[in-house]
Design a protein around this motif. Structure first.
Motif, short mmCIF file in Angstrom:
data_model
loop_
_atom_site.label_atom_id
_atom_site.label_comp_id
_atom_site.label_asym_id
_atom_site.label_seq_id
_atom_site.Cartn_x
_atom_site.Cartn_y
_atom_site.Cartn_z
N LEU A 76 0.87 -1.24 0.02
CA LEU A 76 -0.09 0.01 0.03
C LEU A 76 0.81 1.11 0.20
N SER A 77 2.17 1.09 0.53
CA SER A 77 2.90 2.22 0.63
C SER A 77 3.74 2.55 -0.59
N ARG A 78 3.74 1.63 -1.56
CA ARG A 78 4.57 1.59 -2.78
C ARG A 78 3.93 2.33 -3.92
N SER A 79 4.86 3.16 -4.48
CA SER A 79 4.47 4.09 -5.64
C SER A 79 4.29 3.20 -6.96
N HIS A 80 3.89 3.76 -7.84
CA HIS A 80 3.47 3.28 -9.09
C HIS A 80 5.10 2.73 -9.75
N SER A 81 4.92 1.96 -10.70
CA SER A 81 6.05 1.52 -11.33
C SER A 81 6.64 2.45 -12.39
N GLN A 82 7.92 2.61 -12.51
CA GLN A 82 8.41 3.50 -13.64
C GLN A 82 8.00 2.98 -14.84
N HIS A 83 8.01 1.78 -15.15
CA HIS A 83 7.53 1.12 -16.52
C HIS A 83 6.10 1.64 -16.83
N THR A 84 5.22 2.01 -15.79
CA THR A 84 3.80 2.38 -16.08
C THR A 84 3.81 4.00 -16.38
N GLU A 85 4.97 4.65 -16.17
CA GLU A 85 5.05 6.02 -16.66
C GLU A 85 5.60 5.97 -18.34
N LEU A 86 6.30 4.73 -18.31
CA LEU A 86 6.84 4.72 -19.77
C LEU A 86 5.78 4.14 -20.70
N ALA A 87 4.90 3.47 -20.23
CA ALA A 87 3.61 2.93 -21.10
C ALA A 87 2.97 4.08 -21.51
N VAL A 88 2.72 5.02 -20.52
CA VAL A 88 1.66 6.12 -20.90
C VAL A 88 2.39 6.98 -21.96
N ARG A 89 3.77 7.15 -21.83
CA ARG A 89 4.47 8.10 -22.62
C ARG A 89 4.33 7.49 -24.02
N LEU A 90 4.56 6.23 -24.29
CA LEU A 90 4.67 5.13 -25.34
C LEU A 90 3.29 5.13 -26.14
N ASN A 91 2.03 5.18 -25.27
CA ASN A 91 0.85 4.81 -26.08
C ASN A 91 0.40 5.69 -27.19
#
Length: 199
Positions: free
Chosen positions: A16-31
């Motif tokens: 619950l205290s973990r932040s989102h994955s850096q790969h998720t940020e990359l996925a948003v940029r690549l979509n």
């Protein structure tokens, strides 16, 4: 099974205290698809869901674990863009999506149904959409004799899944390290971020 749910509960408390994955940020940029829909497979406590929702995505999250589903429903109950479902990989009805995440979740897909599961994931991703996720390698200590079935793959098996994709990032991890609950294990994983180029 009771022991399993205790372990997962402890894991979710930490997660619950973990932040989102850096790969998720990359996925948003690549979509590059026109689809602002994301699917989070095995969504856990929803750290990636929160990030995607803030980016304006309609997010569909599912998890086989009732605790994870309860946490996410509690966390995102007021968010109209978020839908949480209690499901396994093989029974989930995947909507058309610009992003599909499977962060450390496909490890636990039913190995006998893995090809069918991957087929469903692949076909739901629109052209220009992104897959971001992890696969278990054959040298992982959970690859055999784990408390539930796992779906280990060789590097060539993982790469063969992405014939219709442009692979942007492909990372292998092969090392002794602690789990999030502090136990040592051997990790062997492949993390992939890839853009779908053809149907």
């Amino acid at each position: 099974m009771e022991e399993n749910s205790e372990i997962w509960r402890e894991f979710y408390e930490k997660a619950l205290s973990r932040s989102h994955s850096q790969h998720t940020e990359l996925a948003v940029r690549l979509n590059e698809s026109s689809t602002q829909v994301a699917v989070d497979c095995g969504c856990g406590t929803g750290s990636d869901i929160e990030y995607l929702e803030q980016k304006g995505y309609q997010v569909h999250g599912f998890d086989i674990n009732p605790d994870a589903v309860a946490i996410c429903r509690d966390r995102f109950g007021s968010k109209t863009l978020v839908e949480i479902c209690h499901s396994s990989f093989e029974y989930y009805e995947y909507p058309k999506a610009g992003i599909v995440l499977a962060n450390s979740s496909l490890f636990f897909a039913d190995p006998s149904k893995f090809q069918k599961i991957w087929g469903s994931i692949e076909s739901c991703i629109e052209i220009g959409g992104v897959f971001s996720g992890d696969f278990m390698g054959v040298e992982d200590s959970w690859a055999s004799n784990y408390r539930s079935p796992t779906a280990p793959l060789t590097e060539s098996q993982v790469r063969s899944l992405f014939a219709r994709f442009e692979v942007i990032r492909f990372t292998e991890r092969n090392e002794q390290a602690k789990t999030s609950l502090g136990k040592m294990k051997h990790w062997h994983t492949f993390s992939v971020v890839a853009v779908k180029r053809m149907q």
